[in-house]
Design an enzyme around this catalytic site. Structure first.
Site, short mmCIF file in Angstrom:
data_model
loop_
_atom_site.label_atom_id
_atom_site.label_comp_id
_atom_site.label_asym_id
_atom_site.label_seq_id
_atom_site.Cartn_x
_atom_site.Cartn_y
_atom_site.Cartn_z
N CYS A 99 0.81 -1.23 0.00
CA CYS A 99 0.00 0.00 0.00
C CYS A 99 0.84 1.28 0.00
O CYS A 99 0.32 2.36 -0.25
CB CYS A 99 -0.97 0.00 1.17
SG CYS A 99 -2.20 -1.30 1.04
N HIS A 148 -2.79 7.79 2.65
CA HIS A 148 -3.32 6.50 2.19
C HIS A 148 -4.68 6.28 2.86
O HIS A 148 -4.84 6.50 4.07
CB HIS A 148 -2.34 5.39 2.54
CG HIS A 148 -2.88 4.01 2.30
ND1 HIS A 148 -3.55 3.67 1.15
CD2 HIS A 148 -2.87 2.88 3.08
CE1 HIS A 148 -3.92 2.40 1.22
NE2 HIS A 148 -3.52 1.90 2.39
N ASN A 177 -10.32 0.85 1.00
CA ASN A 177 -8.86 0.88 0.83
C ASN A 177 -8.51 0.28 -0.53
O ASN A 177 -8.61 -0.93 -0.72
CB ASN A 177 -8.22 0.08 1.98
CG ASN A 177 -6.70 0.03 1.90
OD1 ASN A 177 -6.11 0.39 0.88
ND2 ASN A 177 -6.07 -0.41 2.97
N1 COA Z 1 -18.06 -6.84 11.72
C1 COA Z 1 -18.44 -6.99 13.00
N2 COA Z 1 -17.59 -7.30 13.98
C2 COA Z 1 -16.30 -7.48 13.66
C3 COA Z 1 -15.84 -7.34 12.33
C4 COA Z 1 -16.77 -7.02 11.35
N3 COA Z 1 -16.44 -6.87 10.07
N4 COA Z 1 -14.51 -7.55 12.33
C5 COA Z 1 -14.15 -7.81 13.58
N5 COA Z 1 -15.21 -7.77 14.39
C6 COA Z 1 -15.30 -7.99 15.82
C7 COA Z 1 -14.12 -8.77 16.35
O1 COA Z 1 -14.32 -10.14 16.20
C8 COA Z 1 -14.09 -8.33 17.78
O2 COA Z 1 -15.06 -9.04 18.50
P1 COA Z 1 -14.76 -9.53 20.00
O3 COA Z 1 -14.58 -8.28 20.78
O4 COA Z 1 -16.02 -10.27 20.33
O5 COA Z 1 -13.55 -10.37 19.91
C9 COA Z 1 -14.55 -6.88 17.74
O6 COA Z 1 -15.24 -6.73 16.48
C10 COA Z 1 -13.42 -5.88 17.78
O7 COA Z 1 -12.42 -6.32 16.89
P2 COA Z 1 -11.11 -5.51 16.68
O8 COA Z 1 -10.22 -6.22 15.71
O9 COA Z 1 -10.53 -5.14 18.01
O10 COA Z 1 -11.69 -4.19 16.01
P3 COA Z 1 -10.95 -2.88 15.68
O11 COA Z 1 -11.60 -1.75 16.34
O12 COA Z 1 -9.45 -3.01 15.82
O13 COA Z 1 -11.23 -2.73 14.11
C11 COA Z 1 -10.17 -3.06 12.03
C12 COA Z 1 -10.78 -3.73 13.24
C13 COA Z 1 -9.65 -4.15 11.09
C14 COA Z 1 -11.22 -2.23 11.34
C15 COA Z 1 -8.99 -2.14 12.49
O14 COA Z 1 -8.16 -2.84 13.37
C16 COA Z 1 -8.18 -1.62 11.37
O15 COA Z 1 -8.65 -0.87 10.53
N6 COA Z 1 -6.85 -1.96 11.32
C17 COA Z 1 -6.01 -1.50 10.25
C18 COA Z 1 -6.22 -2.36 9.04
C19 COA Z 1 -5.65 -1.74 7.79
O16 COA Z 1 -5.71 -0.55 7.61
N7 COA Z 1 -5.09 -2.58 6.90
C20 COA Z 1 -4.55 -2.14 5.67
C21 COA Z 1 -3.30 -1.41 5.86
S1 COA Z 1 -2.65 -0.83 4.35
#
Ligand code: COA
Length: 351
Positions: free
Chosen positions: A127, A267, A297
């Site tokens: 990315c 980004h 993204n």
């Molecule tokens: N819908 C509903 N619930 C979801 C879910 C979805 N799509 N994805 C995860 N969850 C749940 C998890 O299972 C977790 O449940 P639990 O508490 O019962 O275990 C809860 O939501 C929280 O998960 P978590 O991973 O802590 O959420 P978060 O606030 O960190 O958000 C992302 C997850 C992926 C959105 C976030 O971490 C993120 O954006 N990270 C960066 C990813 C990125 O930018 N990647 C590309 C880089 S170039």
């Protein structure tokens, strides 16, 4: 020895930096909304919007590939540059989702553009690809050997995603953005670049199979090892550190400070990442634009698509100071400092 070297020189190095001569983007027609995803995985529109800022994303058709999208963006950039494709002497493509392991996506695009003979290669920084590719293009132009360089970021992540994995399928979308660069005649353009990598974090975001570490087999297909694996929370923390670092470092030694910057073009991965980075930098969020609500993204394409939108909307004005900043798998991160002296907008909408 010295004398022989000097007489052998075929090019006087002038060190003229690169400017944008043209810019363009390509977005697939098909829209996948959060509501569509609700019927595919255990998620909700509310969860996706509040955790990421994304409402919908675009995906390519089954018979379309990354190089198809990239070619369309290149044609738009070449058209806005007002040049013939034959004038391009180098194509640098960046993608996280190449058409094939080889040949390069740059060569695929070159073939589709029908440019008979120029150099073409890919830069792989996932990315952060467009940041790296702009820096490489700028360096190539500074050698005075290349005068019209086409840089394209194109990705069809929809083909790398496991559409039953709610951790990843909500985040990504397809798209492409491209720019034609040429030597600057007024000192504006790409003023500086800052590039970084930390390979010890490779396993935060990767596609396990299909390369030499884990060649394709019936097992890898059955276990969905050809799809993206991500440790979301770790990537989030890394991104919130990487953006401020890259923005600060790309300004170092340039005589400019954050106060001089008109826009930071980040980004587009997650609105919460952008907002947290703005807070850390104490930089006004209004000057950190985003379009990820509509596109998600789009990996290497997110920055040039946003640049293209800003240019077409008239938000980019000559003389503005911009920072483009990216982060991604690798881990990689970086930024470019740009004094905008790009093409004058003469009309037309993004498709
Ligand atoms: N819908 C509903 N619930 C979801 C879910 C979805 N799509 N994805 C995860 N969850 C749940 C998890 O299972 C977790 O449940 P639990 O508490 O019962 O275990 C809860 O939501 C929280 O998960 P978590 O991973 O802590 O959420 P978060 O606030 O960190 O958000 C992302 C997850 C992926 C959105 C976030 O971490 C993120 O954006 N990270 C960066 C990813 C990125 O930018 N990647 C590309 C880089 S170039």
């Amino acid at each position: 020895m010295k004398q022989i070297w000097q007489s052998d020189r075929v090019h006087e190095i002038k060190r003229v930096n690169a400017r944008f001569l043209g810019i363009g983007a390509a977005i697939p027609d098909k829209v996948v909304t959060n509501l569509d995803l609700e019927s595919m995985v255990d998620t909700s529109d509310e969860w996706i919007r509040s955790r990421t800022g994304i409402t919908e994303r675009r995906v390519v058709s089954d018979d379309s590939s990354t190089s198809d999208l990239g070619t369309e963006a290149c044609l738009a950039a070449i058209s806005s540059a007002g040049i013939d494709p034959e004038e391009i002497d180098l194509i640098i493509a960046c993608t996280s989702s190449p058409d094939m392991i080889f040949p390069s996506t740059a060569c695929m695009i070159q073939g589709k553009l029908g440019i008979p003979s120029c150099a073409a290669f890919d830069v792989m920084a996932v990315c952060t690809g467009f940041i790296y590719a702009l820096s490489v293009a700028d360096a190539m132009i500074r050698t005075d050997r290349y005068r019209k360089v086409l840089v394209v970021g194109a990705d069809a992540f929809s083909k790398l995603i496991d559409w039953t994995d709610r951790n990843t399928c909500i985040l990504f979308g397809d798209g492409a953005g491209a720019a034609v660069l040429e030597p600057s005649d007024d000192g504006g353009g790409i003023l500086n670049s800052y590039l970084k990598a930390d390979g010890s974090g490779w396993d935060q975001l990767y596609v396990p199979a299909g390369g030499t570490a884990m060649p394709a087999s019936a097992d890898t297909v059955q276990n969905k090892m050809h799809s993206v694996r991500m440790r979301g929370a770790e990537v989030f923390k890394f991104a919130v550190r990487a953006i401020p670092e890259a923005c600060t470092e790309v300004l170092r030694g340039t005589g400019h400070s954050l106060d001089d910057v008109d826009f930071i073009i980040p980004h587009q991965a997650n609105q919460r990442i952008i907002t947290s980075a703005a807070k850390k930098l104490r930089f006004p969020i209004e000057k950190m634009p985003s379009n990820l609500d509509r596109f998600g993204n789009t990996s290497t394409a997110s920055i040039p698509i946003l640049l293209d939108e800003m240019w077409r909307s008239g938000a980019l004005q000559s003389g503005q100071l911009l920072i483009t900043v990216g982060f991604g798998s690798g881990l990689t991160w970086g930024a470019n400092l740009i004094r905008w002296n790009g093409p004058k907008f003469v009309g037309g909408d993004i498709n």
